[in-house]
Design an enzyme around this catalytic site. Structure first.
Site, PDB file in Angstrom:
ATOM      1  N   ALA A  72       0.829  -1.209   0.000  1.00 17.95           N
ATOM      2  CA  ALA A  72       0.000   0.000   0.000  1.00 17.95           C
ATOM      3  C   ALA A  72       0.862   1.257   0.000  1.00 17.95           C
ATOM      4  O   ALA A  72       1.880   1.334   0.690  1.00 17.95           O
ATOM      5  CB  ALA A  72      -0.925  -0.005   1.220  1.00 17.95           C
ATOM      6  N   SER A 117      10.600   1.673  -4.551  1.00 17.14           N
ATOM      7  CA  SER A 117      10.602   2.081  -5.954  1.00 17.14           C
ATOM      8  C   SER A 117      12.013   2.355  -6.421  1.00 17.14           C
ATOM      9  O   SER A 117      12.856   2.837  -5.646  1.00 17.14           O
ATOM     10  CB  SER A 117       9.752   3.348  -6.137  1.00 17.14           C
ATOM     11  OG  SER A 117       9.944   3.901  -7.424  1.00 17.14           O
ATOM     12  N   TYR A 143       7.757  11.763  -4.392  1.00 18.25           N
ATOM     13  CA  TYR A 143       7.443  10.340  -4.267  1.00 18.25           C
ATOM     14  C   TYR A 143       8.696   9.538  -3.929  1.00 18.25           C
ATOM     15  O   TYR A 143       8.706   8.726  -2.996  1.00 18.25           O
ATOM     16  CB  TYR A 143       6.816   9.834  -5.562  1.00 18.25           C
ATOM     17  CG  TYR A 143       6.509   8.364  -5.562  1.00 18.25           C
ATOM     18  CD1 TYR A 143       5.369   7.870  -4.925  1.00 18.25           C
ATOM     19  CD2 TYR A 143       7.348   7.450  -6.191  1.00 18.25           C
ATOM     20  CE1 TYR A 143       5.077   6.515  -4.927  1.00 18.25           C
ATOM     21  CE2 TYR A 143       7.066   6.101  -6.193  1.00 18.25           C
ATOM     22  CZ  TYR A 143       5.928   5.635  -5.556  1.00 18.25           C
ATOM     23  OH  TYR A 143       5.653   4.288  -5.552  1.00 18.25           O
ATOM     24  N   SER A 208       7.992  -7.614 -15.637  1.00 17.79           N
ATOM     25  CA  SER A 208       6.733  -8.355 -15.728  1.00 17.79           C
ATOM     26  C   SER A 208       6.144  -8.559 -14.339  1.00 17.79           C
ATOM     27  O   SER A 208       6.863  -8.848 -13.386  1.00 17.79           O
ATOM     28  CB  SER A 208       6.995  -9.720 -16.391  1.00 17.79           C
ATOM     29  OG  SER A 208       6.037 -10.673 -16.004  1.00 17.79           O
TER      30      SER A 208
END
Length: 318
Positions: A72, A117, A143, A208
């Site tokens: 999340a 990330s 971010y 992927s």
């Protein structure tokens, strides 16, 4: 093994619970905000919370849990224009993450997997130096900075507890139901319009959804994953022009790619509000995943073309 998954209703979460649900030795508890629901019924326990911040009470969700997979977060692509974006991003990506981790320690959780990330590393790479997991972080936007702050907070928690932290920094993920910039590219290619991208020469790592889910699964089980940071991708990068050709083929569209000065392209993209899309898909961003093989004996399990075709087929049928 009993596993709590947050963000279980998102693009990555939906795919992950499908894959992990196949393991009879894993029992899942799925956490999502009240008022949200799954597109289809899932045969797993669910925990609903009112809001995701530093005050969220996870005590009931963490009962008898062995590991947490924290997906999340505040999705950056669609929220840049929201007022008080930085404050909201910190509240969800940093404060809520640290709050969950502290409660996980009190509940004696063994392993906490955090989906961060590649933006923690930076926005683009040079031709000769792909990002590595142990590089000095260099986030360039709100971010990326909040993802790094969450990572640093988790590392501090791991120093004073027995809970192992695993940090995964994926590159751009694609698969059936993908959203954000990858979906924007599919919509653009489906028009069949000529694209002024012939002057772009780049190398870009993609991931992927099946390879990501398999890597998360390995990190859940492998003893050497504890207290490590990993970058993850499909392996060898491809150029954006080659990606467009592959997607156009699966879309059954001819790929019209014509030369055009990249600096003018950036100016035009900025004028029509597409600069983020241009940067996300057409700059160079390559990651080195040798650490994953050396430490976890992991290599990607799925060839990119197969998932790209599935991604396009899902897009066309929806």
């Amino acid at each position: 093994m009993k596993v709590l998954i947050t963000g279980s209703n998102g693009f990555i979460g939906k795919h992950l619970i499908q894959e992990m649900g196949k393991d009879p030795n894993i029992s899942l508890v799925l956490a999502l905000r009240k008022g949200k629901k799954f597109d289809e019924e899932v045969p797993h326990s669910k925990f609903f919370f009112d809001k995701l911040d530093s005050s969220t009470d996870w005590s009931k969700a963490l009962l008898e849990i062995d590991a947490v997979i924290h997906l999340a977060g505040y999705a950056h692509e669609k929220n840049y224009q929201i007022k008080d974006f930085e404050e909201e991003c910190k509240k969800v990506n940093v404060d809520a993450t640290i709050n969950l981790a502290k409660q996980a320690v009190r509940s004696k959780i063994k392993r906490f997997i955090y989906l961060s990330s590649v933006k923690v590393n930076g926005e683009e790479t040079s031709e000769l130096k792909p990002f590595c997991a142990d590089d000095k972080p260099n986030p360039q936007d709100i971010y990326g900075r909040t993802k790094l702050q969450a990572e640093l907070g988790l590392k501090e928690i791991s120093k004073t507890s027995k809970m192992e932290i695993v940090i995964i920094r994926p590159v751009l993920v694609y698969g059936s139901g993908v959203k954000g910039n990858f979906l924007s590219l599919l919509k653009l290619l489906n028009t069949g319009l000529p694209l002024p991208l012939g002057s772009i020469e780049n190398k870009r790592s993609f991931l992927s959804i099946k390879n990501l889910n398999n890597f998360i699964y390995i990190c859940l089980k492998h003893s050497s994953a504890g207290n490590q940071v990993f970058l993850v991708s499909d392996g060898p990068p491809i150029s954006s022009k080659d990606l467009i050709k592959k997607l156009s083929f699966f879309l059954n569209k001819r790929s019209f790619i014509v030369p055009f000065p990249f600096i003018l392209l950036k100016i035009m993209a900025s004028l029509v509000g597409k600069q983020k899309l241009l940067e996300k898909l057409f700059s160079s961003l390559e990651v080195n995943i040798e650490k994953n093989l050396d430490l976890l004996q992991w290599t990607p399990i799925e060839e990119p073309d197969k998932t790209l075709e599935e991604t396009v087929n899902y897009f066309l049928t929806r």
